[in-house]
Design an enzyme around this catalytic site. Structure first.
Site, PDB file in Angstrom:
ATOM      1  CB  ALA A 134      -0.945  -0.001   1.199  1.00 12.36           C
ATOM      2  CG  ASN A 173      -3.151   3.740  10.211  1.00 12.78           C
ATOM      3  OD1 ASN A 173      -3.674   4.724   9.684  1.00 12.78           O
ATOM      4  ND2 ASN A 173      -1.950   3.767  10.721  1.00 12.78           N
ATOM      5  CD  GLN A 229      -5.161  -0.995   8.888  1.00 16.17           C
ATOM      6  OE1 GLN A 229      -5.823  -1.933   9.332  1.00 16.17           O
ATOM      7  NE2 GLN A 229      -3.840  -0.969   8.984  1.00 16.17           N
ATOM      8  CB  SER A 260      -1.353  -3.612   2.090  1.00 17.08           C
ATOM      9  OG  SER A 260      -0.274  -4.359   2.533  1.00 17.08           O
ATOM     10  CG  HIS A 305       1.476  -6.825   5.115  1.00 15.47           C
ATOM     11  ND1 HIS A 305       1.501  -6.421   6.422  1.00 15.47           N
ATOM     12  CD2 HIS A 305       1.801  -5.740   4.378  1.00 15.47           C
ATOM     13  CE1 HIS A 305       1.841  -5.135   6.473  1.00 15.47           C
ATOM     14  NE2 HIS A 305       2.017  -4.700   5.246  1.00 15.47           N
ATOM     15  CB  THR A 326      11.204  -8.999 -13.150  1.00 16.28           C
ATOM     16  OG1 THR A 326      12.287  -8.667 -14.013  1.00 16.28           O
ATOM     17  CG2 THR A 326      10.749 -10.426 -13.405  1.00 16.28           C
ATOM     18  CB  CYS A 360       4.742   3.108   9.468  1.00 15.33           C
ATOM     19  SG  CYS A 360       4.279   1.730   8.433  1.00 15.33           S
TER      20      CYS A 360
HETATM   21  N1  PMP Z   1      -1.996   2.568   4.653  1.00 11.68           N
HETATM   22  C1  PMP Z   1      -2.467   2.185   5.840  1.00 11.68           C
HETATM   23  C2  PMP Z   1      -3.759   2.764   6.326  1.00 11.68           C
HETATM   24  C3  PMP Z   1      -1.764   1.262   6.611  1.00 11.68           C
HETATM   25  O1  PMP Z   1      -2.247   0.879   7.798  1.00 11.68           O
HETATM   26  C4  PMP Z   1      -0.547   0.738   6.120  1.00 11.68           C
HETATM   27  C5  PMP Z   1       0.260  -0.262   6.911  1.00 11.68           C
HETATM   28  N2  PMP Z   1       0.674   0.189   8.169  1.00 11.68           N
HETATM   29  C6  PMP Z   1      -0.091   1.174   4.875  1.00 11.68           C
HETATM   30  C7  PMP Z   1      -0.836   2.084   4.169  1.00 11.68           C
HETATM   31  C8  PMP Z   1       1.204   0.653   4.288  1.00 11.68           C
HETATM   32  O2  PMP Z   1       1.050  -0.653   3.826  1.00 11.68           O
HETATM   33  P1  PMP Z   1       2.284  -1.510   3.312  1.00 11.68           P
HETATM   34  O3  PMP Z   1       2.926  -2.082   4.531  1.00 11.68           O
HETATM   35  O4  PMP Z   1       1.697  -2.560   2.440  1.00 11.68           O
HETATM   36  O5  PMP Z   1       3.191  -0.612   2.565  1.00 11.68           O
END
Ligand code: PMP
Length: 378
Positions: free
Chosen positions: A72, A152, A181, A199, A201, A237, A323
Protein backbone atom coordinates in the site's frame (compact mmCIF):
# COMPACT_ATOMS: atom_id res chain seq x y z
CA UNK A 1 4.63 -17.90 20.41
CA UNK A 2 3.01 -20.36 22.82
CA UNK A 3 0.61 -18.50 25.10
CA UNK A 4 1.49 -15.19 23.49
CA UNK A 5 -1.52 -13.24 22.30
CA UNK A 6 -1.41 -11.43 18.96
CA UNK A 7 -3.55 -8.29 19.16
CA UNK A 8 -1.81 -6.37 16.39
CA UNK A 9 -3.64 -7.31 13.21
CA UNK A 10 -3.74 -3.73 11.91
CA UNK A 11 0.04 -3.93 11.81
CA UNK A 12 0.19 -7.20 9.90
CA UNK A 13 -1.48 -10.60 9.91
CA UNK A 14 -0.68 -14.30 9.97
CA UNK A 15 -0.65 -15.71 6.43
CA UNK A 16 -3.82 -17.68 5.73
CA UNK A 17 -2.92 -21.41 5.51
CA UNK A 18 -4.72 -21.78 2.16
CA UNK A 19 -2.85 -18.78 0.72
CA UNK A 20 0.47 -20.12 2.00
CA UNK A 21 -0.16 -23.55 0.48
CA UNK A 22 -1.02 -22.14 -2.95
CA UNK A 23 1.95 -19.77 -2.77
CA UNK A 24 4.53 -22.45 -1.97
CA UNK A 25 3.15 -24.79 -4.62
CA UNK A 26 3.13 -22.11 -7.31
CA UNK A 27 6.52 -20.70 -6.36
CA UNK A 28 8.27 -24.01 -6.95
CA UNK A 29 6.65 -24.49 -10.31
CA UNK A 30 6.49 -21.01 -11.80
CA UNK A 31 9.83 -19.28 -11.65
CA UNK A 32 10.49 -18.06 -15.19
CA UNK A 33 9.95 -14.44 -16.13
CA UNK A 34 6.32 -13.73 -17.00
CA UNK A 35 7.54 -11.54 -19.89
CA UNK A 36 9.49 -14.39 -21.50
CA UNK A 37 8.18 -15.47 -24.87
CA UNK A 38 8.64 -19.23 -24.49
CA UNK A 39 5.68 -21.37 -23.44
CA UNK A 40 6.50 -21.32 -19.72
CA UNK A 41 6.61 -17.52 -19.66
CA UNK A 42 3.36 -17.27 -21.59
CA UNK A 43 1.72 -19.67 -19.15
CA UNK A 44 2.77 -17.63 -16.11
CA UNK A 45 1.64 -14.45 -17.79
CA UNK A 46 -1.73 -16.03 -18.57
CA UNK A 47 -2.13 -17.18 -14.97
CA UNK A 48 -1.20 -13.75 -13.61
CA UNK A 49 -3.72 -12.11 -15.92
CA UNK A 50 -6.36 -14.58 -14.73
CA UNK A 51 -5.57 -13.56 -11.16
CA UNK A 52 -5.76 -9.88 -12.15
CA UNK A 53 -9.22 -10.44 -13.62
CA UNK A 54 -10.32 -12.30 -10.51
CA UNK A 55 -9.07 -9.51 -8.22
CA UNK A 56 -10.76 -6.92 -10.44
CA UNK A 57 -14.03 -8.85 -10.33
CA UNK A 58 -13.93 -8.96 -6.53
CA UNK A 59 -13.35 -5.21 -6.40
CA UNK A 60 -15.92 -4.36 -9.07
CA UNK A 61 -13.39 -2.83 -11.48
CA UNK A 62 -11.85 -3.82 -14.82
CA UNK A 63 -8.77 -6.03 -15.05
CA UNK A 64 -6.70 -3.28 -16.67
CA UNK A 65 -7.51 -1.03 -13.71
CA UNK A 66 -5.47 -3.26 -11.38
CA UNK A 67 -1.79 -2.37 -10.93
CA UNK A 68 0.12 -4.88 -8.81
CA UNK A 69 2.54 -3.16 -6.42
CA UNK A 70 4.82 -4.03 -3.50
CA UNK A 71 2.15 -2.90 -1.04
CA UNK A 72 0.00 0.00 0.00
CA UNK A 73 2.89 2.43 0.60
CA UNK A 74 3.95 2.14 -3.02
CA UNK A 75 0.34 2.30 -4.22
CA UNK A 76 -0.24 5.49 -2.19
CA UNK A 77 2.90 7.13 -3.54
CA UNK A 78 2.05 6.20 -7.13
CA UNK A 79 -1.53 7.41 -6.81
CA UNK A 80 -0.62 10.80 -5.35
CA UNK A 81 2.67 11.62 -7.01
CA UNK A 82 2.06 9.75 -10.27
CA UNK A 83 -1.25 11.52 -10.85
CA UNK A 84 -0.01 14.96 -9.81
CA UNK A 85 2.98 14.67 -12.17
CA UNK A 86 0.57 13.80 -14.99
CA UNK A 87 -1.53 16.94 -14.35
CA UNK A 88 1.10 19.67 -14.77
CA UNK A 89 -1.22 22.68 -14.55
CA UNK A 90 -2.61 21.67 -11.16
CA UNK A 91 -0.59 22.28 -8.03
CA UNK A 92 -2.98 21.58 -5.17
CA UNK A 93 -3.59 18.40 -3.15
CA UNK A 94 -6.20 17.78 -0.46
CA UNK A 95 -5.61 15.19 2.21
CA UNK A 96 -6.28 14.82 5.95
CA UNK A 97 -4.35 15.24 9.18
CA UNK A 98 -4.80 11.55 10.03
CA UNK A 99 -3.47 9.72 6.98
CA UNK A 100 -0.95 6.89 7.19
CA UNK A 101 2.66 8.10 6.86
CA UNK A 102 2.83 6.77 3.29
CA UNK A 103 0.20 9.31 2.24
CA UNK A 104 1.28 12.03 4.67
CA UNK A 105 4.93 11.93 3.64
CA UNK A 106 4.11 11.66 -0.06
CA UNK A 107 2.09 14.88 0.33
CA UNK A 108 4.87 16.55 2.37
CA UNK A 109 7.34 15.68 -0.36
CA UNK A 110 5.05 17.17 -3.01
CA UNK A 111 4.92 20.31 -0.86
CA UNK A 112 8.57 20.61 0.10
CA UNK A 113 10.36 19.25 -2.96
CA UNK A 114 7.93 19.98 -5.79
CA UNK A 115 6.27 23.18 -4.55
CA UNK A 116 2.69 21.89 -4.34
CA UNK A 117 0.13 23.44 -2.04
CA UNK A 118 -1.33 20.81 0.29
CA UNK A 119 -4.46 21.20 2.42
CA UNK A 120 -4.42 18.87 5.46
CA UNK A 121 -8.05 18.71 6.53
CA UNK A 122 -8.84 18.60 10.26
CA UNK A 123 -11.00 15.85 11.76
CA UNK A 124 -13.79 15.79 14.33
CA UNK A 125 -13.31 14.36 17.83
CA UNK A 126 -14.66 11.14 16.30
CA UNK A 127 -11.60 11.09 14.05
CA UNK A 128 -13.42 11.63 10.75
CA UNK A 129 -13.36 14.29 8.06
CA UNK A 130 -16.32 16.65 7.62
CA UNK A 131 -17.77 16.52 4.11
CA UNK A 132 -18.27 20.29 3.96
CA UNK A 133 -14.58 20.81 4.82
CA UNK A 134 -13.69 18.76 1.75
CA UNK A 135 -16.09 20.82 -0.34
CA UNK A 136 -14.67 24.12 0.95
CA UNK A 137 -11.10 23.04 0.22
CA UNK A 138 -11.69 22.10 -3.44
CA UNK A 139 -10.06 24.45 -5.97
CA UNK A 140 -9.80 24.68 -9.73
CA UNK A 141 -6.18 23.57 -9.48
CA UNK A 142 -6.79 20.61 -7.13
CA UNK A 143 -5.17 17.59 -8.79
CA UNK A 144 -5.80 14.88 -6.18
CA UNK A 145 -7.98 14.44 -3.10
CA UNK A 146 -6.61 11.59 -0.96
CA UNK A 147 -8.74 10.54 2.03
CA UNK A 148 -8.44 7.19 3.79
CA UNK A 149 -11.45 4.90 4.19
CA UNK A 150 -10.58 3.59 7.67
CA UNK A 151 -7.96 5.03 9.98
CA UNK A 152 -5.25 2.58 11.02
CA UNK A 153 -4.85 3.91 14.60
CA UNK A 154 -8.46 4.33 15.68
CA UNK A 155 -10.53 2.33 13.19
CA UNK A 156 -12.63 5.48 12.48
CA UNK A 157 -14.57 5.23 9.21
CA UNK A 158 -14.60 8.30 6.98
CA UNK A 159 -17.81 9.20 5.08
CA UNK A 160 -16.21 8.24 1.78
CA UNK A 161 -19.53 7.76 -0.03
CA UNK A 162 -20.44 11.43 0.52
CA UNK A 163 -16.91 12.70 0.03
CA UNK A 164 -16.43 11.10 -3.38
CA UNK A 165 -19.75 12.44 -4.54
CA UNK A 166 -18.82 16.00 -3.56
CA UNK A 167 -15.40 15.71 -5.16
CA UNK A 168 -16.91 14.43 -8.43
CA UNK A 169 -19.77 16.94 -8.43
CA UNK A 170 -17.83 20.04 -7.47
CA UNK A 171 -14.40 19.60 -9.05
CA UNK A 172 -12.22 17.99 -11.69
CA UNK A 173 -9.89 16.53 -9.07
CA UNK A 174 -9.14 12.80 -8.93
CA UNK A 175 -10.29 11.05 -5.79
CA UNK A 176 -7.95 8.54 -4.14
CA UNK A 177 -8.68 6.49 -1.03
CA UNK A 178 -6.43 4.25 1.01
CA UNK A 179 -8.56 1.17 1.71
CA UNK A 180 -5.79 -0.81 3.42
CA UNK A 181 -7.59 -1.00 6.77
CA UNK A 182 -11.09 -1.21 5.29
CA UNK A 183 -10.98 -4.07 2.83
CA UNK A 184 -12.05 -7.35 4.38
CA UNK A 185 -13.46 -5.50 7.39
CA UNK A 186 -16.27 -3.35 6.07
CA UNK A 187 -17.97 -3.15 2.66
CA UNK A 188 -15.93 -1.01 0.27
CA UNK A 189 -17.58 0.52 -2.78
CA UNK A 190 -15.17 1.74 -5.44
CA UNK A 191 -17.83 3.31 -7.66
CA UNK A 192 -16.84 6.96 -8.32
CA UNK A 193 -13.45 6.32 -6.67
CA UNK A 194 -10.67 7.12 -9.14
CA UNK A 195 -7.87 5.33 -7.27
CA UNK A 196 -7.61 3.01 -4.28
CA UNK A 197 -4.66 1.42 -2.48
CA UNK A 198 -4.49 -1.83 -0.54
CA UNK A 199 -2.04 -4.29 0.90
CA UNK A 200 -2.06 -8.10 1.06
CA UNK A 201 -0.32 -8.53 4.40
CA UNK A 202 -3.12 -6.76 6.28
CA UNK A 203 -5.60 -9.37 5.06
CA UNK A 204 -3.73 -12.58 5.80
CA UNK A 205 -1.71 -12.42 2.60
CA UNK A 206 1.94 -11.93 1.73
CA UNK A 207 4.20 -9.02 2.61
CA UNK A 208 5.52 -7.08 -0.36
CA UNK A 209 2.22 -7.40 -2.19
CA UNK A 210 -0.48 -4.87 -2.90
CA UNK A 211 -2.68 -3.28 -5.51
CA UNK A 212 -3.36 0.18 -6.80
CA UNK A 213 -6.73 0.48 -8.48
CA UNK A 214 -6.43 3.13 -11.16
CA UNK A 215 -9.55 3.77 -13.17
CA UNK A 216 -8.91 4.06 -16.89
CA UNK A 217 -9.57 7.80 -17.18
CA UNK A 218 -6.96 8.76 -14.56
CA UNK A 219 -3.72 10.16 -15.99
CA UNK A 220 -0.62 8.80 -14.29
CA UNK A 221 3.13 8.64 -14.81
CA UNK A 222 5.08 5.68 -13.44
CA UNK A 223 7.33 6.34 -10.45
CA UNK A 224 9.33 3.22 -11.25
CA UNK A 225 10.54 3.58 -14.82
CA UNK A 226 11.20 0.38 -16.67
CA UNK A 227 9.48 -1.98 -19.05
CA UNK A 228 5.86 -2.26 -20.02
CA UNK A 229 4.88 -4.35 -17.00
CA UNK A 230 1.64 -3.31 -15.29
CA UNK A 231 0.48 -1.44 -18.42
CA UNK A 232 3.62 0.69 -18.23
CA UNK A 233 2.73 2.11 -14.80
CA UNK A 234 5.29 0.05 -12.86
CA UNK A 235 8.55 -1.14 -14.32
CA UNK A 236 10.39 -4.21 -13.09
CA UNK A 237 10.06 -7.98 -13.42
CA UNK A 238 6.62 -8.98 -12.21
CA UNK A 239 6.40 -10.76 -8.88
CA UNK A 240 4.12 -13.13 -10.77
CA UNK A 241 3.40 -15.79 -8.16
CA UNK A 242 2.87 -13.20 -5.44
CA UNK A 243 0.47 -11.37 -7.74
CA UNK A 244 -1.32 -14.64 -8.52
CA UNK A 245 -2.00 -15.33 -4.86
CA UNK A 246 -3.24 -11.76 -4.28
CA UNK A 247 -6.55 -12.71 -5.87
CA UNK A 248 -6.85 -15.75 -3.61
CA UNK A 249 -5.98 -13.59 -0.57
CA UNK A 250 -8.61 -11.03 -1.46
CA UNK A 251 -11.28 -13.65 -2.06
CA UNK A 252 -10.55 -15.29 1.30
CA UNK A 253 -10.59 -11.89 3.05
CA UNK A 254 -13.99 -11.00 1.59
CA UNK A 255 -15.37 -14.43 2.51
CA UNK A 256 -13.96 -14.09 6.03
CA UNK A 257 -15.56 -10.67 6.39
CA UNK A 258 -18.95 -12.33 5.92
CA UNK A 259 -18.08 -15.38 7.98
CA UNK A 260 -16.37 -13.73 10.95
CA UNK A 261 -17.40 -10.05 10.86
CA UNK A 262 -20.09 -10.45 13.52
CA UNK A 263 -17.80 -12.60 15.68
CA UNK A 264 -15.03 -10.00 15.66
CA UNK A 265 -17.48 -7.18 16.42
CA UNK A 266 -18.82 -9.17 19.35
CA UNK A 267 -15.29 -9.82 20.56
CA UNK A 268 -14.50 -6.13 20.27
CA UNK A 269 -17.61 -5.25 22.32
CA UNK A 270 -16.64 -7.82 24.95
CA UNK A 271 -13.11 -6.45 25.27
CA UNK A 272 -14.39 -2.88 25.28
CA UNK A 273 -16.78 -3.58 28.15
CA UNK A 274 -13.91 -5.15 30.11
CA UNK A 275 -11.66 -2.14 29.48
CA UNK A 276 -14.41 0.25 30.56
CA UNK A 277 -14.46 -1.35 34.02
CA UNK A 278 -10.90 -0.16 34.65
CA UNK A 279 -10.83 3.30 36.25
CA UNK A 280 -8.70 5.75 34.26
CA UNK A 281 -8.87 3.86 30.95
CA UNK A 282 -10.00 6.27 28.23
CA UNK A 283 -11.34 4.90 24.96
CA UNK A 284 -10.05 6.85 21.95
CA UNK A 285 -11.70 4.91 19.13
CA UNK A 286 -15.06 6.35 18.10
CA UNK A 287 -18.31 4.37 18.31
CA UNK A 288 -18.49 4.29 14.53
CA UNK A 289 -15.46 2.19 13.71
CA UNK A 290 -14.45 -0.69 11.49
CA UNK A 291 -15.27 -3.24 14.21
CA UNK A 292 -11.84 -4.63 15.00
CA UNK A 293 -9.72 -1.79 16.45
CA UNK A 294 -9.73 -0.46 20.01
CA UNK A 295 -7.48 2.48 20.79
CA UNK A 296 -7.28 3.44 24.46
CA UNK A 297 -5.11 5.50 26.81
CA UNK A 298 -4.21 5.19 30.44
CA UNK A 299 -2.70 8.62 30.83
CA UNK A 300 -0.39 7.88 33.75
CA UNK A 301 1.59 5.30 31.77
CA UNK A 302 3.28 6.38 28.52
CA UNK A 303 2.70 4.20 25.46
CA UNK A 304 6.17 2.74 25.35
CA UNK A 305 6.16 1.74 29.03
CA UNK A 306 2.69 0.22 28.73
CA UNK A 307 3.62 -1.59 25.53
CA UNK A 308 6.69 -3.10 27.21
CA UNK A 309 4.68 -4.15 30.24
CA UNK A 310 2.03 -5.75 28.03
CA UNK A 311 4.75 -7.47 26.04
CA UNK A 312 6.18 -8.97 29.24
CA UNK A 313 2.67 -10.10 30.13
CA UNK A 314 2.46 -11.91 26.75
CA UNK A 315 0.48 -9.43 24.62
CA UNK A 316 1.58 -8.05 21.26
CA UNK A 317 -0.01 -4.64 20.71
CA UNK A 318 0.98 -1.33 19.08
CA UNK A 319 0.96 2.18 20.34
CA UNK A 320 0.32 4.02 17.10
CA UNK A 321 0.89 3.00 13.53
CA UNK A 322 3.75 0.45 13.43
CA UNK A 323 5.37 2.65 10.79
CA UNK A 324 5.63 5.32 13.53
CA UNK A 325 6.65 2.91 16.29
CA UNK A 326 10.19 4.24 16.56
CA UNK A 327 9.04 7.80 17.09
CA UNK A 328 8.60 9.21 20.63
CA UNK A 329 6.13 11.82 19.42
CA UNK A 330 2.52 11.74 20.58
CA UNK A 331 0.13 10.19 18.05
CA UNK A 332 -0.63 12.85 15.43
CA UNK A 333 -3.93 11.10 14.77
CA UNK A 334 -5.12 11.51 18.37
CA UNK A 335 -3.78 15.06 18.47
CA UNK A 336 -5.80 15.85 15.34
CA UNK A 337 -8.89 14.51 17.15
CA UNK A 338 -8.27 17.15 19.83
CA UNK A 339 -6.91 14.87 22.55
CA UNK A 340 -4.23 16.20 24.92
CA UNK A 341 -0.56 15.41 24.36
CA UNK A 342 -0.67 13.25 27.48
CA UNK A 343 -3.52 11.16 26.11
CA UNK A 344 -1.89 11.03 22.67
CA UNK A 345 1.38 9.86 24.29
CA UNK A 346 -0.20 7.05 26.28
CA UNK A 347 -2.31 5.35 23.63
CA UNK A 348 -2.38 1.64 22.93
CA UNK A 349 -3.94 0.06 19.85
CA UNK A 350 -5.49 -3.38 19.97
CA UNK A 351 -6.50 -4.81 16.60
CA UNK A 352 -8.44 -8.05 16.43
CA UNK A 353 -8.99 -10.83 13.91
CA UNK A 354 -11.07 -14.00 13.77
CA UNK A 355 -8.16 -15.93 15.29
CA UNK A 356 -8.60 -14.07 18.62
CA UNK A 357 -10.87 -15.28 21.42
CA UNK A 358 -12.87 -13.96 24.39
CA UNK A 359 -10.54 -15.85 26.68
CA UNK A 360 -7.63 -13.80 25.30
CA UNK A 361 -9.67 -10.62 25.76
CA UNK A 362 -10.37 -11.51 29.40
CA UNK A 363 -6.71 -12.29 30.01
CA UNK A 364 -5.81 -8.92 28.51
CA UNK A 365 -8.16 -7.04 30.84
CA UNK A 366 -6.72 -8.88 33.87
CA UNK A 367 -3.15 -8.21 32.74
CA UNK A 368 -3.92 -4.54 32.19
CA UNK A 369 -5.45 -4.25 35.67
CA UNK A 370 -2.36 -5.88 37.10
CA UNK A 371 -0.01 -3.53 35.27
CA UNK A 372 -1.98 -0.49 36.37
CA UNK A 373 -2.19 -1.65 40.00
CA UNK A 374 1.55 -2.19 39.88
CA UNK A 375 1.82 1.48 39.07
CA UNK A 376 -0.29 2.16 42.15
CA UNK A 377 -3.21 3.70 40.32
CA UNK A 378 -6.08 1.29 40.88
N1 PMP B 1 -2.00 2.57 4.65
C1 PMP B 1 -2.47 2.18 5.84
C2 PMP B 1 -3.76 2.76 6.33
C3 PMP B 1 -1.76 1.26 6.61
O1 PMP B 1 -2.25 0.88 7.80
C4 PMP B 1 -0.55 0.74 6.12
C5 PMP B 1 0.26 -0.26 6.91
N2 PMP B 1 0.67 0.19 8.17
C6 PMP B 1 -0.09 1.17 4.87
C7 PMP B 1 -0.84 2.08 4.17
C8 PMP B 1 1.20 0.65 4.29
O2 PMP B 1 1.05 -0.65 3.83
P1 PMP B 1 2.28 -1.51 3.31
O3 PMP B 1 2.93 -2.08 4.53
O4 PMP B 1 1.70 -2.56 2.44
O5 PMP B 1 3.19 -0.61 2.56
Amino acid sequence: MANRVYFDHASTTEVDPGVLKVYTELLQKYYVNSESLYDEGTEISRMMEKARSAAAGLLGVHADEIIFTSGASEANSEAIKGTCFACPGKKHIITTAIEHSSVMNACRQMEQVFGYDVTYLPVTEEGTVRVHDVEKALRDDTAVVSIMYVNNETGAVNPVAEIKEIVKKKSHAYFHTDITQAIGKIPVDLDMVDMASMSAHKIHGLKGSGVLVRKKHVPMVPLISGGEQEYGYRGGTSNAVVNMVFARTLRTALENEKKYGAYIKDLQAHLLSGLKTIPGVLINSPENNCGCVINFSYEEIPSEVMQNALNRAGFMVSARSTCESHSDNPSYVLQAMGFSDKRASSCIRISLAHTNTKEEADRFVSALKEIISHYGKI
